[in-house]
Design an enzyme around this catalytic site. Structure first.
Site, PDB file in Angstrom:
ATOM      1  N   GLY A  22      51.940  40.081  42.382  1.00  0.00           N
ATOM      2  CA  GLY A  22      50.509  40.375  42.309  1.00  0.00           C
ATOM      3  C   GLY A  22      50.291  41.761  41.747  1.00  0.00           C
ATOM      4  O   GLY A  22      51.239  42.531  41.563  1.00  0.00           O
ATOM      5  N   LYS A  23      49.081  42.105  41.439  1.00  0.00           N
ATOM      6  CA  LYS A  23      48.730  43.461  41.001  1.00  0.00           C
ATOM      7  C   LYS A  23      47.224  43.584  41.089  1.00  0.00           C
ATOM      8  O   LYS A  23      46.496  42.583  40.998  1.00  0.00           O
ATOM      9  CB  LYS A  23      49.175  43.681  39.553  1.00  0.00           C
ATOM     10  CG  LYS A  23      49.470  45.109  39.212  1.00  0.00           C
ATOM     11  CD  LYS A  23      50.887  45.481  39.614  1.00  0.00           C
ATOM     12  CE  LYS A  23      51.253  46.901  39.287  1.00  0.00           C
ATOM     13  NZ  LYS A  23      52.672  47.179  39.537  1.00  0.00           N
TER      14      LYS A  23
END
Ligand code: NAD
Length: 441
Positions: A112-113
Site C-alpha cells: 500500500g502507499k
C-alpha cells in the site's frame, strides 16, 4: 542471441512499474490471463478531501489518498508521503513496489502507499497535526493492524506516525492498537534499528550478492569506489555503512549539488557538515561537482538514494559503475534499465535492495502484537538473515532464467536481469496464494 530491445521511455512511475512487470511476466509460465490485470492494478484507491483551519484564521481543503495495491498475502503495508506534487499515479506505483517487495523478502504483507497533497515546509506543527488526524479519521477502518498499516515516507516521520497511532487509538479505545502503524518513536513501540534499516539492508544484500559472485569484476567492497546520489536517511547511512565495510566513498550529492574526493570522503564528517549547513556542498577539501556528474562518476558501485526516474536514456550510457544498488524506489526508468543491461551493469533492484526498511517495519509490527521489545542485535541479525535469503533466492532464480534463455526460451527478447528474477519470484509467490485461496466466491 541476446537481443537489444527498445522500450518506450516514460517518466511516469506507474508506466515504468507496468513495463517492469510486463517484461518479467514473459519469464513466468502458466499465469491465468484473467488474473494479470488483478496483479498489476491496485485493489482499491481511496480519495478523501477534508477542510482544516489554518493558523492565519483561513480554512483550506486538502486532498489525500491511500492506495491498497494488494492484500493477497497479508494486510496492505506502505508509507504515507506529504508532498505538494504527489500524484495518484506515483503513489500507485510505489504501492505496487511494496506488494512486490514484501513478496520478494517473504513477509506476510501486501502493498500500500498513501499521500496528501501539501507542502510540509510551509505548514506549522499544529497544521500538520490537524491534517494528519483528520486524514486518519477520514480513512476510518480502511487502515488497521490487520487491514492496511501505514509507515513514514517522504516528509513524514516518527512524529507523524505518533499522531496516526494516537488518532486511531482514540477511535478504537480499549485494545492494543500499536500495530496500526510502524516507524513510531522508540518510546511508544518503535523498533530499534528502524532508522538504519533501509541502508543496512542494502549493504547486507550487496555483500551477499558479491559473495554469490553476482557482479563481474567486483569481488569485495574492500577498496571498492562508491558514489551516492542523495544524502538523506537512505543515502547518508548507506555511505557510512559501505565505508565501514572498507569501501572508498568518492562522490556524494544532495538536491543542491555534489562533492567528490578520489582519496575518499569521510561519510560521517560529511553528514555532520550537512546537518550543520543544510547541504553536502562546500564540504572542506572536496571538489564541487554537478548533480549529474555523481551518476556518471568513475566508481565501482553507484547508489541512487534520492529520486524516482533519475537514470534515464539521457544518462544511462554514462554510468561507469559495475553495480547499481537501488536504495531509492524506481530510480531507473525501464528503458534505461535495458541500456544498463546491454552495457553489463548489474542492478540490485529496489524491491530487493531497499526492502530492509519494510522488513524492520514488520519486526516492529510483530513486537507490537506480542508486547515485546527486541534488542538491536536481534533486529540486525534477523534482518541480515532475511536479506541474504532473498538475495540467494533471486540469484538462484536468475541462474534458472539464464539457463532457460540459453535453451531458447524468450528467443528474440532481451536476456534476464536480477530485476526480472526478483519480480518473477514475487509474481509467482503472489499468484500461488491467489490460486491457493481460490477465487471467491
Ligand atoms: P530523504 O528525504 O531523507 O533524502 C532524500 C535526499 O535526496 C536528500 O538528501 C535530498 O537533498 C536528496 N535529493 C533530492 N533531489 C536530489 C537531486 N536532484 N540530486 C541529488 N540528491 C537529491 O529521503 P529517504 O528516506 O532517504 O528516501 C530516499 C529514497 O529512498 C526515496 O526514493 C525513498 O522512497 C527510498 N526509500 C527510503 C526508505 C527509508 O526507509 N527511508 C525505504 C525504502 C525506500
Amino acid at each position: 542471441m541476446d537481443m537489444p530491445v527498445k522500450t518506450t521511455e516514460s517518466l511516469d512511475l506507474f508506466v515504468n512499474a507496468t513495463q517492469q512487470f510486463e517484461r518479467a511476466l514473459t519469464w513466468v509460465d502458466g499465469i491465468k490471463e484473467g488474473i494479470i490485470d488483478f496483479l498489476i492494478n491496485p485493489k482499491r484507491t481511496i480519495h478523501v478531501r477534508f477542510p482544516v483551519n489554518m493558523d492565519d484564521g483561513s480554512t483550506r481543503t486538502f486532498h489525500g489518498f491511500r492506495v491498497m495495491h494488494s492484500d493477497v498475502r497479508g494486510p496492505g503495508k506502505g508509507g504515507i508521503r506529504y508532498h505538494p506534487s504527489v500524484t495518484e499515479a506515483e503513489v500507485t506505483a510505489l504501492a505496487a513496489f511494496m506488494t512486490w517487495k514484501t513478496a520478494v523478502v517473504n513477509i506476510p504483507y501486501g502493498g500500500g502507499k498513501g499521500g496528501i497533497v501539501c507542502d510540509p515546509k510551509q505548514l506549522s506543527r499544529r497544521e500538520l497535526r490537524h491534517i494528519t488526524r483528520r486524514f486518519v479519521a477520514e480513512l476510518g477502518d480502511n487502515i488497521g493492524p490487520h487491514t492496511d498499516i501505514p509507515a513514514p515516507d517522504v516528509y513524514t516521520n516518527a512524529q507523524t506516525m505518533a499522531w496516526i497511532y494516537d488518532t486511531y487509538d482514540r477511535m478504537h479505545p480499549g485494545g492494543n492498537n500499536l500495530a496500526v502503524v510502524t516507524g513510531k518513536p522508540l518510546e511508544m513501540g518503535g523498533s530499534l534499528g528502524r532508522d538504519e534499516a533501509t541502508a543496512r539492508g542494502s549493504w547486507y544484500a550487496t555483500e551477499q550478492l558479491l559473495r554469490r559472485k553476482g557482479v563481474p569484476g567486483l569481488e569485495t567492497l574492500e577498496g571498492a569506489r562508491v558514489a551516492v546520489q542523495g544524502y538523506g536517511n537512505a543515502g547518508s547511512i548507506a555511505a557510512y555503512l559501505f565505508h565501514d565495510a572498507g569501501a572508498v566513498v568518492v562522490a556524494v550529492s544532495d538536491s543542491r549539488g555534489g562533492i567528490a574526493d578520489d582519496d575518499g570522503l569521510d561519510p560521517r564528517d560529511v553528514l555532520k557538515f550537512k546537518q550543520d549547513t543544510g547541504s553536502v556542498v562546500g564540504f572542506p577539501g572536496a571538489k564541487k561537482i554537478r548533480n549529474e556528474d555523481v551518476l556518471a562518476y568513475d566508481c565501482d558501485v553507484l547508489i541512487p538514494a534520492a529520486l524516482e526516474c533519475s537514470i534515464t536514456t539521457a544518462n544511462a550510457r554514462k554510468v561507469k559503475a559495475k553495480l547499481i544498488v537501488e536504495d531509492a524506489n524506481g530510480p531507473i526508468t525501464a528503458a534505461a534499465d535495458e541500456i544498463l543491461r546491454q552495457n553489463g551493469v548489474v542492478v540490485l533492484p529496489d524491491i530487493l535492495a531497499n526492502a530492509g526498511g519494510v522488513v524492520v517495519s514488520y519486526f516492529e509490527w510483530v513486537q507490537n502484537l506480542e508486547n515485546q521489545q527486541w534488542s538491536l542485535e536481534r533486529v540486525e541479525s534477523l534482518l541480515n538473515e532475511k536479506m541474504c535469503r532473498a538475495v540467494d533466492e533471486t540469484v538462484d532464480r536468475f541462474d534458472e532464467l539464464k539457463a532457460k534463455y540459453r535453451q531458447g526460451f524468450n528467443k528474440g527478447k532481451p536476456g534476464p536481469t536480477l530485476r526480472d528474477a526478483a519480480l518473477v519470484s514475487a509474481i509467482t509467490r503472489i499468484a500461488t496464494v491467489v490460486l491457493q485461496r481460490d477465487i471467491w466466491p
